[in-house]
Design a protein around this motif. Structure first.
Motif, PDB file in Angstrom:
ATOM      1  N   LEU A 196      94.877  33.159  32.891  1.00  0.00           N
ATOM      2  CA  LEU A 196      96.094  33.700  33.510  1.00  0.00           C
ATOM      3  C   LEU A 196      97.337  33.028  32.947  1.00  0.00           C
ATOM      4  O   LEU A 196      98.327  33.703  32.629  1.00  0.00           O
ATOM      5  N   ALA A 197      97.307  31.712  32.823  1.00  0.00           N
ATOM      6  CA  ALA A 197      98.469  31.003  32.298  1.00  0.00           C
ATOM      7  C   ALA A 197      98.761  31.433  30.867  1.00  0.00           C
ATOM      8  O   ALA A 197      99.919  31.688  30.504  1.00  0.00           O
ATOM      9  N   VAL A 212      91.820  33.876  40.380  1.00  0.00           N
ATOM     10  CA  VAL A 212      92.657  32.693  40.608  1.00  0.00           C
ATOM     11  C   VAL A 212      93.018  32.594  42.090  1.00  0.00           C
ATOM     12  O   VAL A 212      92.992  31.505  42.688  1.00  0.00           O
ATOM     13  N   SER A 229      92.656  38.595  35.638  1.00  0.00           N
ATOM     14  CA  SER A 229      92.342  37.210  36.001  1.00  0.00           C
ATOM     15  C   SER A 229      92.965  36.775  37.331  1.00  0.00           C
ATOM     16  O   SER A 229      92.478  35.826  37.957  1.00  0.00           O
ATOM     17  N   LEU A 230      94.016  37.463  37.786  1.00  0.00           N
ATOM     18  CA  LEU A 230      94.735  37.038  38.990  1.00  0.00           C
ATOM     19  C   LEU A 230      93.857  37.000  40.237  1.00  0.00           C
ATOM     20  O   LEU A 230      93.922  36.022  41.001  1.00  0.00           O
ATOM     21  N   LEU A 275      90.220  22.790  35.792  1.00  0.00           N
ATOM     22  CA  LEU A 275      90.810  24.036  36.270  1.00  0.00           C
ATOM     23  C   LEU A 275      89.842  25.196  36.045  1.00  0.00           C
ATOM     24  O   LEU A 275      89.131  25.235  35.049  1.00  0.00           O
ATOM     25  N   ASP A 335      90.124  31.225  44.161  1.00  0.00           N
ATOM     26  CA  ASP A 335      89.794  29.806  43.957  1.00  0.00           C
ATOM     27  C   ASP A 335      90.947  29.092  43.259  1.00  0.00           C
ATOM     28  O   ASP A 335      90.824  28.649  42.116  1.00  0.00           O
ATOM     29  N   PRO A 336      92.099  28.972  43.959  1.00  0.00           N
ATOM     30  CA  PRO A 336      93.258  28.340  43.298  1.00  0.00           C
ATOM     31  C   PRO A 336      93.100  26.827  43.219  1.00  0.00           C
ATOM     32  O   PRO A 336      92.629  26.184  44.151  1.00  0.00           O
ATOM     33  N   GLU A 386      92.135  30.628  35.681  1.00  0.00           N
ATOM     34  CA  GLU A 386      93.476  30.072  35.767  1.00  0.00           C
ATOM     35  C   GLU A 386      94.038  29.773  34.380  1.00  0.00           C
ATOM     36  O   GLU A 386      95.239  29.986  34.118  1.00  0.00           O
ATOM     37  N   LEU A 430      98.871  24.090  29.882  1.00  0.00           N
ATOM     38  CA  LEU A 430      98.717  25.527  30.095  1.00  0.00           C
ATOM     39  C   LEU A 430      99.818  26.315  29.382  1.00  0.00           C
ATOM     40  O   LEU A 430      99.559  27.351  28.751  1.00  0.00           O
TER      41      LEU A 430
END
Length: 304
Positions: free
Chosen positions: A47-48, A202, A198-199, A40, A205-206, A44, A217
């Motif tokens: 963010l989590a 993400v 961070s969003l 990941l 590049d999800p 991401e 996570l």
């Protein structure tokens, strides 16, 4: 200004036990980061972690009934930005370095904090702090092994050191903020800034996490919050130097998980380097004779 620590008090466990539990929680947090970080994107993972922490921190602020926006919002946002940058560095180091080495390098932050407190807060920088910085960097050389046949990747060692430096900057800002802000508000601003930071990365590049990765996570965020609770409870009862000495058990936990889960060997240079950085940390946190307030006190714990 009298404030009630949002997580202190009411705990049946002794302070040392809270510190060990905090170290265990933080070590499990980095296990989760390493488990998912190779597939990941790092943003991401951040963010989590930030979303879980934001939900738990906001619930804490609402429960104790303080203004979530604080008073010195510019400095609060700056603390969140620096803390988020530190988190990216720390997580990147965890993914690309052995767990024990990444954890040891993160413990450079007390020597950096002492230096920054001298530069920014006018606190005394004596011979003992200079000696601590020398020991700390010697420990880094032993851990990184630049002259060995199989040295650690220099880039990720530098990233880990940058994470320790940014952590120190965040801690110095916390010391300023503690004069006017509730600890729960300082904790809240970290994920409040990390989420929008961070969003975008993400969204560009999800990567859809698998069910097991999703659990990891969530666990990263939960273990981070549990670690913060244990840390804060311990630091309301223990001097900072003793608490940090106990928290060094996190290096042992990291070495254990690295060997058991990821098959990472423990070598003598890493162990000796860890010992030198521990000594440097204790020297940095010690109060110079006749000089008050050299480092964070037990009543104003740092916020991760």
């Amino acid at each position: 200004m009298n404030r009630i620590n949002p997580v202190a008090g009411g705990g049946a466990l002794p302070a040392g036990a809270w510190m060990v539990l905090s170290a265990l929680a933080f070590s499990l947090m980095v296990v989760g980061v390493k488990q998912v970080g190779e597939r990941l994107p790092l943003a991401e993972v951040v963010l989590a972690r930030a979303l879980v922490s934001l939900a738990l921190s906001y619930a804490m602020v609402r429960r104790i009934g303080v203004d979530p926006w604080g008073q010195r919002r510019g400095l609060l946002v700056l603390r969140g930005l620096v803390g988020s940058a530190a988190l990216f560095c720390v997580y990147a180091a965890v993914v690309h370095l052995p767990l024990a080495a990444a954890t040891v390098l993160q413990y450079l932050y007390p020597t950096f904090t002492a230096l920054l407190a001298w530069l920014l807060l006018g606190e005394r920088l004596g011979r003992r702090v200079l000696a601590a910085m020398g020991l700390g960097w010697l420990g880094v050389l032993l851990v990184a092994r630049p002259m060995a046949s199989a040295p650690l990747p220099a880039l990720w060692v530098l990233v880990a050191v940058a994470g320790a430096l940014l952590t120190a900057v965040a801690y110095v800002s916390v010391r300023r903020l503690a004069e006017s802000e509730h600890p729960a508000v300082i904790i809240l601003y970290f994920p409040l800034v990390a989420v929008p930071l961070s969003l975008p990365a993400v969204l560009l590049d999800p990567v859809l996490p698998t069910p097991s990765e999703l659990l990891w996570l969530v666990a990263v965020g939960v273990f981070t919050q549990l670690g913060q609770v244990g840390l804060t409870r311990a630091l309301t009862q223990l001097p900072a130097a003793r608490a940090t000495a106990i928290s060094y058990v996190q290096v042992g936990f990291a070495a254990l998980w690295g060997w058991w889960i990821f098959g990472e060997p423990i070598d003598v240079p890493t162990a000796v380097g860890a010992g030198l950085i521990l000594v440097a940390t204790l020297i940095s946190l010690g109060k110079p004779p006749g000089k008050a307030g050299s480092m964070p006190s037990a009543r104003k714990p740092p916020v991760r």
